[in-house]
Structures are given as structure tokens and as C-alpha cells.
Design a protein around this motif. Sequence first.
Motif, short mmCIF file in Angstrom:
data_model
loop_
_atom_site.label_atom_id
_atom_site.label_comp_id
_atom_site.label_asym_id
_atom_site.label_seq_id
_atom_site.Cartn_x
_atom_site.Cartn_y
_atom_site.Cartn_z
N ILE A 253 1.13 -1.20 -11.92
CA ILE A 253 2.23 -0.43 -11.35
C ILE A 253 3.19 0.01 -12.45
O ILE A 253 3.71 1.14 -12.44
CB ILE A 253 2.95 -1.27 -10.27
CG1 ILE A 253 2.09 -1.32 -9.00
CG2 ILE A 253 4.33 -0.70 -9.95
CD1 ILE A 253 2.65 -2.17 -7.89
N PHE A 414 -7.18 0.77 -4.33
CA PHE A 414 -5.83 0.93 -4.87
C PHE A 414 -5.62 2.34 -5.40
O PHE A 414 -4.58 2.97 -5.14
CB PHE A 414 -5.57 -0.09 -5.97
CG PHE A 414 -4.12 -0.26 -6.29
CD1 PHE A 414 -3.30 -1.03 -5.48
CD2 PHE A 414 -3.55 0.37 -7.38
CE1 PHE A 414 -1.95 -1.17 -5.75
CE2 PHE A 414 -2.21 0.23 -7.67
CZ PHE A 414 -1.40 -0.54 -6.86
N THR A 421 -0.95 8.51 -1.32
CA THR A 421 0.51 8.54 -1.44
C THR A 421 0.97 9.83 -2.10
O THR A 421 1.91 10.48 -1.63
CB THR A 421 1.00 7.32 -2.27
OG1 THR A 421 0.54 6.13 -1.65
CG2 THR A 421 2.52 7.31 -2.35
N PHE A 474 7.67 4.07 -3.94
CA PHE A 474 6.48 3.47 -3.33
C PHE A 474 5.96 2.29 -4.17
O PHE A 474 5.69 1.21 -3.65
CB PHE A 474 5.39 4.54 -3.20
CG PHE A 474 4.00 4.01 -2.99
CD1 PHE A 474 3.62 3.46 -1.78
CD2 PHE A 474 3.08 4.04 -4.03
CE1 PHE A 474 2.34 2.97 -1.59
CE2 PHE A 474 1.79 3.56 -3.85
CZ PHE A 474 1.43 3.01 -2.62
N LEU A 475 5.84 2.50 -5.48
CA LEU A 475 5.31 1.45 -6.35
C LEU A 475 6.28 0.28 -6.45
O LEU A 475 5.87 -0.89 -6.40
CB LEU A 475 5.02 2.03 -7.74
CG LEU A 475 3.89 3.08 -7.78
CD1 LEU A 475 3.83 3.74 -9.14
CD2 LEU A 475 2.55 2.46 -7.42
N SER A 477 8.59 -0.63 -4.21
CA SER A 477 8.64 -1.33 -2.92
C SER A 477 7.37 -2.13 -2.67
O SER A 477 7.42 -3.25 -2.14
CB SER A 477 8.85 -0.32 -1.78
OG SER A 477 10.05 0.39 -1.97
N THR A 478 6.21 -1.55 -3.06
CA THR A 478 4.96 -2.29 -2.93
C THR A 478 5.01 -3.59 -3.73
O THR A 478 4.57 -4.65 -3.27
CB THR A 478 3.77 -1.44 -3.41
OG1 THR A 478 3.69 -0.26 -2.61
CG2 THR A 478 2.46 -2.20 -3.30
N THR A 482 4.84 -7.27 -2.08
CA THR A 482 3.79 -8.16 -2.54
C THR A 482 4.37 -9.46 -3.06
O THR A 482 3.82 -10.55 -2.85
CB THR A 482 2.96 -7.48 -3.64
OG1 THR A 482 2.54 -6.21 -3.19
CG2 THR A 482 1.74 -8.31 -4.00
N ALA A 772 4.82 2.28 1.26
CA ALA A 772 4.68 0.94 0.67
C ALA A 772 4.42 -0.11 1.75
O ALA A 772 3.69 -1.08 1.51
CB ALA A 772 5.94 0.59 -0.12
N SER A 775 0.69 0.14 2.45
CA SER A 775 -0.13 -0.38 1.34
C SER A 775 0.01 -1.89 1.21
O SER A 775 -0.96 -2.59 0.91
CB SER A 775 0.27 0.31 0.03
OG SER A 775 1.55 -0.11 -0.39
N SER A 776 1.22 -2.42 1.42
CA SER A 776 1.43 -3.87 1.32
C SER A 776 0.69 -4.61 2.42
O SER A 776 0.17 -5.72 2.19
CB SER A 776 2.92 -4.19 1.39
OG SER A 776 3.61 -3.56 0.34
N LEU A 779 -2.84 -4.78 1.23
CA LEU A 779 -2.97 -5.78 0.16
C LEU A 779 -2.94 -7.20 0.73
O LEU A 779 -3.70 -8.06 0.31
CB LEU A 779 -1.84 -5.61 -0.86
CG LEU A 779 -1.96 -4.44 -1.84
CD1 LEU A 779 -0.65 -4.27 -2.61
CD2 LEU A 779 -3.10 -4.67 -2.81
#
Length: 830
Positions: A253, A414, A421, A474-475, A477-478, A482, A772, A775-776, A779
Amino acid sequence: MAWRDAKASKVRLLLFMASIILGIAAVVSIQLFSQNLTENIQRQSKTLMGADYIIDSRQAPSERAQAIIDSLQPDASEVNFVSMIAFPKNGGTKLVRVRGLEGDFPFYGAMQTNPVNAGTSYQGNGGALVDATLMLQYNVVPGDSIKVGSITLPIIGELISMPGSSAVSSSVAPPVIIPNRFIAETELLQFGSRKEYQFFYKAPSIDLEALEKNIDPILKLENADIDTHTSTSARLGQRYENVGAFLNLAAFIALLLGCVGIASSVNIYIKEKLKAIAVLKCMGASRKQSFLIFLIQIAGIGLIGGIIGTIIGAGLQELFPYILQEFLPFDVTINISIQPLIMGVLLGLFMSVLFALLPLIRTWYVSPLDVLRVTETSNQESAKARLVVVGLILVSLYLFSFWLLKDGLFALAFVGGVVVTFAVLAGVARGTMLIVKKYFPKKASFTMRQSLLNLYRPNNQTLVLLVAIGLGTFLISTLYFTKDILLAKTEVGNTSNSANIITLDVQPDQVEEVATTFKTNDLQVIDNISLVTMRMHSINGILVNTLRTDSTAQIRKWILNHEFRTTYRDELIASEEIVEGEWIDAIAPNEPITISISDNLADDANVTVGDPIVFNVQGVLMETTVGSIRKVDWARLQLNFSIVFPKGVLENAPQFNVLTTYAGTKEKSAGLQRDLVTAFPNVSIIDLRQVYNVVEDILSKVSWIINFMAFFSILTGIIVLIGSVRTSKYQRIKESVLLRTLGAKNKQILKISAFEYFFLGVLGSLVGILLALVSSLMLAIYVFKEPFVPSLIPFLVFLPGITSLVVFIGLSNIGGVLHSSPLEVLRKAE
């Protein structure tokens, strides 16, 4: 030309270089720190058992087992057994686990004792270490004595916690540690006594996996077992493996955030150079020459940025232990490996060129006629080249993510998520421009109309900034979501909702009185579980007695002699998950009995769903069928069971109860145990507080690592976002100067910019956070295999914080316009 143009545009190119430096510094530092922390955390996990591996036996080792034990040369050994001890000071007696130690165990970690040196001096002084809660319970202090069998020893100190004490299943009594040389004098070990022999080994360089694979089958045949620190760590779930995956994710990230900065900076930079390129074409420069001028610039800056970023990353690596030493209760040993350093320099060069190619290919198709009119869109002939560059970027990202994640499917997912995104953000940007253009509020104020016009008119920055802000948010917050997933996993659960005191062998007619004793000590009953003891009579129609003598049977021998403590209930608990079959919660009278067994029991007994097992329930044979198999997280410090019956079967069977509670202090624990022992001599008490101390100490280290690296990457991302927004200043200078020349006041220019950046900041960060969340969740389910409970922090902090940051940087971009003459500003912009 590349050098001369770079000197003239050094301020803008420095912003571009900043994105590279930050991204590479984050990648190198995280990669180096990840490698070192993986080694350090694994080293710390050894403190769970205090050794690299242990060989244990429930009886005196056979000749063959002893030969294996001796050939490996144990560094320490122990014999332990359960026995009554007495305190001559007050006549108190207690059932304890006597541990006779020989050697310098533990090799990793240390005994926590009071006084501090008692853990190292008890061997030489010939005394005992007694469980701290037990000493409080019986009002004894160091210097008093303890009677163990036929001998009386001085109490050297109180034992607070000790590596190797996490085997909850065998902790039926508080520990008392004495030197092994006194065991024979106690005269407590007679023929038939239940005892356990343990041999501890310190072998940091040995291949534990190969060792376990080679000798474990042999030891099993001799009723012995090998346990390595890596398998002990694995039984704690995925806490340690996930840390490595998380750090790799953080590195990926961080690099993507740097790439976002590179792409947005170069896009705006090249966009402003199109007119200069057209002039070069008019003067006879070829396509290749004009392309190479800027390619050499980007490659040179990428190489320099990669070198600087790698140096900073290595420097941060050396600083991390000092920065974190206040928070991490262990020393981090730092080793600088060459691979991340080489990767850092090459990534700086490669990623800079790669992510700059998309805007750079526009230089190839600039026409000399564009001197007079630079079109917003490049020639259609560039579509194929653009497609090739996009494909190259995706392949490179996939290879890099595969290198980090070590899983092709996860890497593909990913990269696919990043592409989706990007596509969503680009779609939102395009859609926003169309909607604003179609429903333009013509009656709005001048400043509002001008702000909205900026979103879709030629030379707008909507697409670039929305993608940069949205992808960055986005990155970030992901990464934050996580982090929460992993931190939830590292919680031991030592709270008032989870038990740390377990009372065993409570008879049915004693349950109410024991519960009353809890309340008298201001403690609440958390669990009241009924237990029924039984043995297996036959498995798949073959009698256990027959299986004992069958050398070809694929069944672990311990099952054939084990007395199982089972329970009955109508629901699963948090540490269980059905992996095969169907959970049955209750059975009506005279219906076939279906049970649920743990996956490890199913493997050891070589049974599956539908297989019959007959149990001997204290003289009564009970036919059952395996209805389901459960995956049990034995690492959770709570009561888990290998065999669970549905309701409606065992209610009338002879049974006893287990009551649990939570004691917040050792004084409360000691007071409860004192009252229970006095009133109910038959009740056994397990105090898990010592176990929690050992496990929490290790997991707290993991939590700090996750927190620190997450916020380090988030800070990197925010700085890159600042660079991206800052670079956009050159698109608004001329417009702001023209507005000011036409009579616009400074306040109006500020409002126009504020509205534009506010709208871009809110929309970009909101879409980024929502993506995010998705995506989270993916994950959590597919990579970390943990439940996902989203935090409100990104909505409450990141959304307003990033929006405010975008507005602030946007307004600072035009500060020079407001305080300088229009001509002076235009000259600087040129």
C-alpha cells in the motif's frame, strides 16, 4: 535538454521526487522491519514454552524413547505430578502441581518472581517457588516453609508467571517448583503414580519442522511426544502469520500511494509541457527525441529518489527500535539485508518510469500545430500505446504483489481490487462532471458557479484529483480497517466477560452454594457447565481392547485409554466452527444419538461424519454417531471440548459442574480460593491469571507492531496526498491571475478554490472509504479469515480530516497569487 528543462522545473519535479522518496522509504523500511520483526516475534514466541522444543512422556520413558532423548542431549529436564502439600506455619493444605526442575530452564523469557532473583537462586539455595496467589490464600511469605511429601523446604519466593505454563489442559492445580534433586526424597513418586517427564532443548539453529516430522512418529509409538515452539505458536491461531501478511500489505500500500503521487504529478507536469514539446517539434525535434527528453528526466529523478528513499528507509530501520523501545517490552535485533535495499533502488527507477509512461506517451503524439492549440485529448493513435502501458502496469503490480503476498490468487484479487477501485473513482469523476454540466445551477452566486465550472471545463483537475484523493483514502482506510481486524485477533480476552478462574468437580448439590460464595466475594458466575466423564468402548464397531493390541490400527493410542470429559448444549460457542456435517442442538427421547467432535479428535481416532462410536458412561454403554466435526480454537483461554452432546441425552447421567468467574486482582482470586477450599474441599480451582500474564505479554508486542506500522504507512499516504494536491497548483495559477486582473477580489478567489477543493475532497474521500469497507471485508474473509467489524474512525476522522487537508493545501496553492502582482505570478508560472 532533459537537464536544462529539469533545472527550470526543479520545484515541480521535487514534488514528484518526494512521492518516490516517501513510497520507496516506506517500502524499504517496512520490508526490512518486517523481516526483523518476524524473526524477533518468532524468538519471542519461544517464551510460551521457554525452549525451542520439548519431549514429554506421561510415564518413565521407555528404553527406545530414552535413547532418542539422550541422543538429542537435553539442556534441562523436569518431572511433575499432582500432590497435596502443607504449610507448617498455619497447618493449611492444598492440592498443587509439583514441578521438579533440573537445569537452567527457561532458556527464553524468565520466571517472574518476588523477589526478582528468586527464579535463579532457588536451585542453589535448595528452596521452593510457590504460586503467588496460593501464598496470598494461605498467608505465607518468602522465608516460611512448605512440606512436600517427606521433606520440608524453605519458600524462596512467590511465582508470578513462568514460560511453559500455558498448557491449560494439564493445569489442575497451582504450581510449586522445587529442584529436581529433592524429588526422590519426597517419596511421593511410587509405582503407579501419575507423573509427567519433560526434557527441554535449546537448539535455535535446528530445523524444527524436519525434526518433528522424523522423530514424532517414533515417539508416539513409545507413548512420548515432541512439541516445538513453532507448533505452540501455531496453536495460538494466525496471530503471528497474519502480522507478516499485514506488514507486506502495508509495504504494498505504501508503494501504491507513492505511485499515485508519481502518476498524478507527472500527468499535470506533462500536461503543461505539451506546448513546449510542440515548439520543439516545430524546430525539428523528432518524436523519439521529445519523448526521451522527459523520459530521461523521469528516470533520473526516479533513480535519485529510489536511492534517497532506500537510504531513508534503512535509516528508519535503525531508528525504529529506539522509537518503539518505550512501547515494546523486548529488544529488537536489527539486521540489514541486501535484498530490500537493491529492490528499493530498482523500484524507484522502475515504478517512476512505469507510472509516468501513461502521461509520457502523450508527448509522442504532439503535433507541431499544437503550438497554436493544445487539445484536451491526444491523438486517437495513442489508444493502442495507452492500452499496452496499462497492461504493463497491471502485470508489474501483480508480480510485485505476488512477491510480497506469496499467493497468486490473493495477489490477483488485490490488484483486481485496485483496478476496480480506480475504475469506480474514474467513473465517479466522469459522472460528476456530466451531472454538474447537465444540471448546472445558473442562478447560483458567481463564486459557486465558477467553482462548479472548474469541475468540468477544459484544463479541469477533477479526474486526476478525485482518483488521487479517492485511491489514497481507499488505501489508507483499508490499512486502518485491516489493522483493526488483526488487533481484534491479538486480544486475549482477559476482561470481565471472560473467565480467568475455573472451579472443577462442583457436585450438583453444591452449585448454588458455590455460586453464593462467588457473590460473597463480589464476583459473578460467568459459566455453569455440566460435565460427564466417559471412555470409548468401541470405534467403528471394533472394541477398544482389540485396538490396543492391533499394531496396524490407524488410531492414536491416547484415545484408547483417555477419560473424556464431555458436555451437552444446544449451541456453538465463539471458539468453534462446523467444518463437516450438521450441528444437532437437541434430541428427543429414543432418537439416535448424534454427537459433535473436534477435528483433531476426528483425525486421531480416524473417524468421520456418520461413523459409530460406543461410549462407556460410567458402566452404561451408549451408542452414538458422529454428526458433525468442529474446528476448535484451542488457543482461546476458555473451556473447549473435544466431544459435545446435544441436549436431551446426558441430563440424567452422573455428572459434576464447572463454574467460572473473573477475578480482576490476585487478592480477589486468593480470597475466593480461600473461601472455596475451606467450604468445599473436593472442589479443584484453576487460576488462569498466570497464563494470561504470559500470553498477554507476547500479544501486546504484536499489537504495538501492527499499530506503529499502520500509522507509519497512513502518515506516508497523507504526505503523498499532500504532494498530489500541491502539484495541482499550476493548473489554477493562470485562472486565478486572470480573475484577479478582471477585478475579482481575493475573498472571491479563495471561495472559488475552497468550494472546488471541498467538493473534490468530500467526494473522493467518501468514495474511497466506502470502497475500503468492501475490500476490508474481502481481506477479512479470504486472507485473514477473521470476522470484520468496521470502525467509525475513517468516517469520523479520515473523511473530515482529508477533506480539510485538501482544502487547506488547495488554498495554500493560490497564496502566491493573492500577495503578488499578476505579471510577477505569470512569469514564475512560465
